[in-house]
Scaffold this motif. Structure first.
Motif, PDB file in Angstrom:
ATOM      1  N   VAL A  88       6.783  26.500  36.892  1.00  0.00           N
ATOM      2  CA  VAL A  88       5.538  26.196  37.595  1.00  0.00           C
ATOM      3  C   VAL A  88       5.522  26.876  38.954  1.00  0.00           C
ATOM      4  N   VAL A  89       6.645  26.817  39.641  1.00  0.00           N
ATOM      5  CA  VAL A  89       6.750  27.421  40.969  1.00  0.00           C
ATOM      6  C   VAL A  89       6.482  28.916  40.891  1.00  0.00           C
ATOM      7  N   ILE A  90       7.107  29.589  39.929  1.00  0.00           N
ATOM      8  CA  ILE A  90       6.940  31.041  39.793  1.00  0.00           C
ATOM      9  C   ILE A  90       5.489  31.390  39.491  1.00  0.00           C
ATOM     10  N   GLU A  91       4.872  30.654  38.569  1.00  0.00           N
ATOM     11  CA  GLU A  91       3.478  30.932  38.223  1.00  0.00           C
ATOM     12  C   GLU A  91       2.555  30.648  39.403  1.00  0.00           C
ATOM     13  N   ALA A  92       2.852  29.570  40.142  1.00  0.00           N
ATOM     14  CA  ALA A  92       2.018  29.223  41.292  1.00  0.00           C
ATOM     15  C   ALA A  92       2.039  30.341  42.340  1.00  0.00           C
ATOM     16  N   LEU A  93       3.218  30.864  42.631  1.00  0.00           N
ATOM     17  CA  LEU A  93       3.329  31.950  43.610  1.00  0.00           C
ATOM     18  C   LEU A  93       2.634  33.215  43.106  1.00  0.00           C
ATOM     19  N   ASN A  94       2.743  33.471  41.810  1.00  0.00           N
ATOM     20  CA  ASN A  94       2.070  34.635  41.232  1.00  0.00           C
ATOM     21  C   ASN A  94       0.555  34.489  41.259  1.00  0.00           C
ATOM     22  N   CYS A  95       0.080  33.264  41.258  1.00  0.00           N
ATOM     23  CA  CYS A  95      -1.364  33.010  41.263  1.00  0.00           C
ATOM     24  C   CYS A  95      -1.933  32.896  42.678  1.00  0.00           C
ATOM     25  N   GLY A  96      -1.089  33.040  43.678  1.00  0.00           N
ATOM     26  CA  GLY A  96      -1.600  33.048  45.037  1.00  0.00           C
ATOM     27  C   GLY A  96      -1.282  31.833  45.875  1.00  0.00           C
ATOM     28  N   ALA A  97      -0.374  30.961  45.407  1.00  0.00           N
ATOM     29  CA  ALA A  97       0.031  29.829  46.239  1.00  0.00           C
ATOM     30  C   ALA A  97       0.800  30.352  47.456  1.00  0.00           C
ATOM     31  N   ASP A  98       0.594  29.724  48.595  1.00  0.00           N
ATOM     32  CA  ASP A  98       1.280  30.156  49.812  1.00  0.00           C
ATOM     33  C   ASP A  98       2.705  29.629  49.867  1.00  0.00           C
ATOM     34  N   SER A  99       2.930  28.469  49.245  1.00  0.00           N
ATOM     35  CA  SER A  99       4.261  27.893  49.267  1.00  0.00           C
ATOM     36  C   SER A  99       4.316  26.750  48.253  1.00  0.00           C
ATOM     37  N   TYR A 100       5.470  26.102  48.167  1.00  0.00           N
ATOM     38  CA  TYR A 100       5.627  24.958  47.273  1.00  0.00           C
ATOM     39  C   TYR A 100       6.678  24.024  47.842  1.00  0.00           C
ATOM     40  N   VAL A 101       6.592  22.775  47.434  1.00  0.00           N
ATOM     41  CA  VAL A 101       7.595  21.775  47.794  1.00  0.00           C
ATOM     42  C   VAL A 101       7.882  20.959  46.544  1.00  0.00           C
ATOM     43  N   GLN A 102       9.150  20.735  46.258  1.00  0.00           N
ATOM     44  CA  GLN A 102       9.516  19.955  45.078  1.00  0.00           C
ATOM     45  C   GLN A 102       9.664  18.483  45.448  1.00  0.00           C
ATOM     46  N   LYS A 103       9.090  17.645  44.622  1.00  0.00           N
ATOM     47  CA  LYS A 103       9.190  16.199  44.831  1.00  0.00           C
ATOM     48  C   LYS A 103      10.587  15.711  44.475  1.00  0.00           C
ATOM     49  N   GLY A 104      10.919  14.579  45.027  1.00  0.00           N
ATOM     50  CA  GLY A 104      12.199  13.963  44.706  1.00  0.00           C
ATOM     51  C   GLY A 104      13.172  14.037  45.864  1.00  0.00           C
ATOM     52  N   GLY A 105      14.225  13.242  45.773  1.00  0.00           N
ATOM     53  CA  GLY A 105      15.220  13.228  46.828  1.00  0.00           C
ATOM     54  C   GLY A 105      14.810  12.315  47.970  1.00  0.00           C
ATOM     55  N   ASP A 106      15.389  12.565  49.122  1.00  0.00           N
ATOM     56  CA  ASP A 106      15.129  11.742  50.297  1.00  0.00           C
ATOM     57  C   ASP A 106      13.675  11.911  50.748  1.00  0.00           C
ATOM     58  N   PRO A 107      12.866  10.845  50.750  1.00  0.00           N
ATOM     59  CA  PRO A 107      11.439  10.964  51.116  1.00  0.00           C
ATOM     60  C   PRO A 107      11.225  11.550  52.504  1.00  0.00           C
ATOM     61  N   LYS A 108      12.050  11.151  53.469  1.00  0.00           N
ATOM     62  CA  LYS A 108      11.880  11.651  54.826  1.00  0.00           C
ATOM     63  C   LYS A 108      12.063  13.161  54.871  1.00  0.00           C
ATOM     64  N   ALA A 109      13.106  13.645  54.218  1.00  0.00           N
ATOM     65  CA  ALA A 109      13.367  15.085  54.189  1.00  0.00           C
ATOM     66  C   ALA A 109      12.283  15.819  53.412  1.00  0.00           C
ATOM     67  N   GLN A 110      11.828  15.208  52.336  1.00  0.00           N
ATOM     68  CA  GLN A 110      10.803  15.819  51.499  1.00  0.00           C
ATOM     69  C   GLN A 110       9.494  16.020  52.258  1.00  0.00           C
ATOM     70  N   PHE A 111       9.041  14.972  52.952  1.00  0.00           N
ATOM     71  CA  PHE A 111       7.776  15.068  53.671  1.00  0.00           C
ATOM     72  C   PHE A 111       7.906  15.909  54.940  1.00  0.00           C
TER      73      PHE A 111
END
Length: 251
Positions: A88-111
């Motif tokens: 999904v990340v690769i396709e998103a970047l190929n389609c023009g997404a500026d960046s991505y963030v993966q959900k999961g892990g420590d909420p504070k670090a994630q946000f």
């Protein structure tokens, strides 16, 4: 303040995201659970960026991204997707997404990462807009100048000229841009040496030269040139650049 639209079909995640981001004091967050409604909201132009979940009914995050980009909208778009979705990340970047963030892990670090990704994407877009507007303004000033003007890169290649330069050389902008500036003059070594000194920090005030015109005739001119540079090398906010700004006067 960044006006942000966050799209996710889970209201609880939307609320958590809104609370965290607005707590930083940098964001005004609008939440939307329906991607189709979100698409209409994006087209209003009131948002600085979009953060979208991937897995949503009716229209997933990639579909939303594609619809936004196909409409010609280049708003910063960040995909917020689950871990283990590298495809999904690769396709998103190929389609023009500026960046991505993966959900999961420590909420504070994630946000915190989400906040940073949004901030960087928005500032980059704003800087590009400011640079574009400044370039357009400078082009207008150059074009309106009555004297022949030319910008040259450090390889002495012509980058741009104004209408007055076309008139004095009897050559079109298309022919001049990309050509070697020194080739316009009869004394190529003299002008080449002068430009080397300009790039070394010296000014060229009143250098007398003979200009070759497109019809084979020559005309005496006086050259004034100065070195310019802007930006920081390696900076995406304002790309580095350097060259020579030259002005010709009829001798």
């Amino acid at each position: 303040m960044i006006s942000l639209l966050v799209v996710d079909d889970e209201p609880e995640i939307l609320e958590i995201t809104r609370i965290f981001l607005e707590k930083t004091g940098n964001y005004k967050v609008t939440c939307e659970t329906c991607p189709k409604f979100a698409l209409d909201m994006i087209q209003t132009g009131v948002f600085d960026a979009v953060v979208s979940d991937y897995e949503m009914p009716l229209l997933n995050g990639l579909d939303l991204l594609k619809s936004v980009r196909n409409s010609g909208n280049n708003i910063p778009f960040i995909i917020f997707t689950g871990k283990g979705r590298e495809d999904v990340v690769i396709e998103a970047l190929n389609c023009g997404a500026d960046s991505y963030v993966q959900k999961g892990g420590d909420p504070k670090a994630q946000f915190a990462e989400l906040s940073w990704r949004v901030y960087v994407s928005v500032e980059k877009k704003r800087a590009e807009k400011r640079l574009y507007e400044a370039n357009e303004y400078n082009k207008c000033l150059i074009e309106l100048h009555v004297d022949p003007l030319v910008t040259i890169d450090c390889g002495k290649i012509i980058c741009d000229v104004n209408t007055s330069m076309e008139k004095i050389t009897l050559c079109s902008r298309e022919k001049l841009v990309g050509s070697h500036f020194c080739s316009l003059f009869t004394e190529t070594e003299k002008i080449s040496d002068a430009l080397e000194k300009v790039m070394g920090g010296e000014k060229t005030d009143g250098l007398n030269l003979v200009l070759r015109q497109g019809n084979g005739q020559t005309v005496p001119v006086t050259l004034f040139a100065v070195y310019f540079s802007y930006g920081n090398k390696g900076s995406w906010i304002k790309p580095a650049g350097e060259g020579i700004f030259a002005e010709l006067h009829y001798a």
